[in-house]
Scaffold this motif. Structure first.
Motif, mmCIF file in Angstrom:
data_model
loop_
_atom_site.group_PDB
_atom_site.id
_atom_site.type_symbol
_atom_site.label_atom_id
_atom_site.label_comp_id
_atom_site.label_asym_id
_atom_site.label_seq_id
_atom_site.Cartn_x
_atom_site.Cartn_y
_atom_site.Cartn_z
ATOM 1 N N ALA A 67 38.633 17.389 -20.696
ATOM 2 C CA ALA A 67 37.785 18.487 -21.179
ATOM 3 C C ALA A 67 36.385 18.405 -20.570
ATOM 4 N N GLN A 86 35.594 17.104 -17.659
ATOM 5 C CA GLN A 86 35.668 17.506 -16.249
ATOM 6 C C GLN A 86 35.640 19.039 -16.142
ATOM 7 N N SER A 87 36.402 19.711 -16.993
ATOM 8 C CA SER A 87 36.379 21.181 -17.021
ATOM 9 C C SER A 87 34.991 21.697 -17.377
ATOM 10 N N PHE A 105 32.599 22.139 -14.514
ATOM 11 C CA PHE A 105 32.833 23.339 -13.692
ATOM 12 C C PHE A 105 32.524 24.616 -14.477
ATOM 13 N N GLN A 106 32.765 24.575 -15.782
ATOM 14 C CA GLN A 106 32.393 25.701 -16.646
ATOM 15 C C GLN A 106 30.873 25.940 -16.561
ATOM 16 N N LEU A 147 28.743 24.843 -14.192
ATOM 17 C CA LEU A 147 28.293 25.192 -12.834
ATOM 18 C C LEU A 147 28.679 26.618 -12.439
ATOM 19 N N SER A 148 29.637 27.217 -13.138
ATOM 20 C CA SER A 148 30.047 28.579 -12.776
ATOM 21 C C SER A 148 29.359 29.645 -13.633
ATOM 22 N N MET A 149 28.474 29.222 -14.544
ATOM 23 C CA MET A 149 27.634 30.203 -15.245
ATOM 24 C C MET A 149 26.548 30.660 -14.285
ATOM 25 N N GLN A 182 25.958 28.765 -5.420
ATOM 26 C CA GLN A 182 26.653 28.194 -6.577
ATOM 27 C C GLN A 182 28.081 27.795 -6.221
ATOM 28 N N LEU A 183 28.743 28.624 -5.415
ATOM 29 C CA LEU A 183 30.096 28.260 -4.966
ATOM 30 C C LEU A 183 30.062 26.971 -4.149
ATOM 31 N N ILE A 239 29.776 24.045 -6.545
ATOM 32 C CA ILE A 239 31.055 23.755 -7.204
ATOM 33 C C ILE A 239 31.987 23.026 -6.229
ATOM 34 N N HIS A 240 31.992 23.487 -4.977
ATOM 35 C CA HIS A 240 32.835 22.854 -3.963
ATOM 36 C C HIS A 240 32.421 21.395 -3.744
ATOM 37 N N ALA A 275 33.604 19.318 -6.723
ATOM 38 C CA ALA A 275 35.065 19.171 -6.721
ATOM 39 C C ALA A 275 35.500 18.140 -5.679
ATOM 40 N N SER A 313 34.717 14.592 -6.795
ATOM 41 C CA SER A 313 35.471 14.088 -7.951
ATOM 42 C C SER A 313 36.911 13.733 -7.622
#
Lengths: 206, 206
Positions: free
Chosen positions: B28, B30-31, B34-35, B37-39, B49-50, B53-54, B57, B60
């Motif tokens: 949870a 880890q999700s 990304f949750q 970072l994608s706001m 922002q992409l 996230i990349h 990812a 990790s």
């Protein structure tokens, strides 16, 4: 999440490579999903890609699969109501089924209205999957199912089959299947694959 | 990843709540990264922002922390070279330290050149962290360290301390510390906190 799934005679990852390695593979695959979704995609705007990542993250975490799995663990040995069981499954398996369907729709640059309609479809598809899973677990033999049948009952795990009985569960499946097809109506032939998916979820015997 | 870390007398999550729940919490969290970072973030473009996230990812997954941890497990009982050990640690702990530093730089809208320079700094900071960790494990008593000292040696786990000896490891720390400060020179006072972080990594005694 099951410990004893056997597919085509191959042992699961943790049996073949040990628990520690299997856990690492799980962590790595979760990262890989976000790695893939954050690569620039031709024809899809960066803002929409961020929304797709947000959708998957929410569906995977404490408000989705991980949270649903935690509730499912807490419910073992309990006698939840049908509504409580539905709440668990909407999160545990439904959230990722829903996000898979919506991510596909995003790839087709679906409108907000189309996404909402597909969300209604996806909620029904997710529940259908779980109820049929429960019925199959109660009915099938181990060879057909590809996992140990009757495991839920042996673990004293609440299921739709145990809460509603065979007749009640079959009737719920029929209702949800009809509703699922109806919610796809506005999409005409574009939803052909989702109509097929709905029937596949219900008619499978494994 | 250690099983026996005790902080301020509190048991770790898996001791308090069981392994299954601790694993779910890890999934949870880890999700959640990304949750978050994608706001949408004010002042930061969606394309950047992409990229953030990349970056996380990659750091990790199998090319970062999870892959490094797998190599580390495979190296127990082996006698890797210093280069092999460095390769393990660049992935196991270094990748996330590096991405933390670069994500901060992205938040300040750093240029590609600045990101590259900070990447050089981050690689040194990550290695410094690991070597100092090894030295502390070999030297300190359990109360100071907050985890079981000498555990690496007891597990026959290769470390910088065991491969280079105390004198060699200390000398490598001094070299890397100097290089780390040098790579920050172009940033003047903007890198104050990173200079402080470098000294903190080396001078800590826990």
């Amino acid at each position: 999440m099951d410990n004893d799934i056997l597919r085509r005679g191959k042992p699961t990852c943790h049996v073949e490579f040990g628990e520690a390695m299997a856990l690492l593979v799980g962590d790595a695959l979760q990262s890989l999903a976000f790695q893939t979704l954050s690569m620039r995609m031709p024809g899809i705007g960066a803002e929409r890609q961020l929304a797709m990542i947000h959708l998957l993250a929410l569906a995977s975490g404490s408000h989705g699969m991980a949270g649903g799995q935690a509730l499912d663990m807490a419910a073992v040995g309990q006698q939840p109501t049908v509504n409580e069981l539905e709440f668990i499954h909407i999160h545990k398996t439904g959230a990722l089924i829903r996000s898979s369907i919506l991510l596909g729709a995003h790839c087709g640059n679906a409108s907000a209205e189309e996404l909402e309609q597909l969300g209604h479809y996806a909620n029904r598809a997710g529940l259908l999957f779980q109820i049929v899973d429960d019925i199959l677990d109660a009915e099938c033999n181990t060879a057909t199912l590809g996992k140990t049948a009757g495991k839920d009952a042996a673990q004293n795990k609440p299921t739709y089959a145990s809460l509603l009985g065979k007749v009640g569960a079959d009737s719920l499946v029929a209702d949800l299947r009809g509703e699922a097809h109806e919610t796809l109506a506005p999409f005409d032939s574009r939803a052909l694959r989702l109509h097929e998916l709905t029937d596949f979820i219900v008619d499978r015997n494994f």
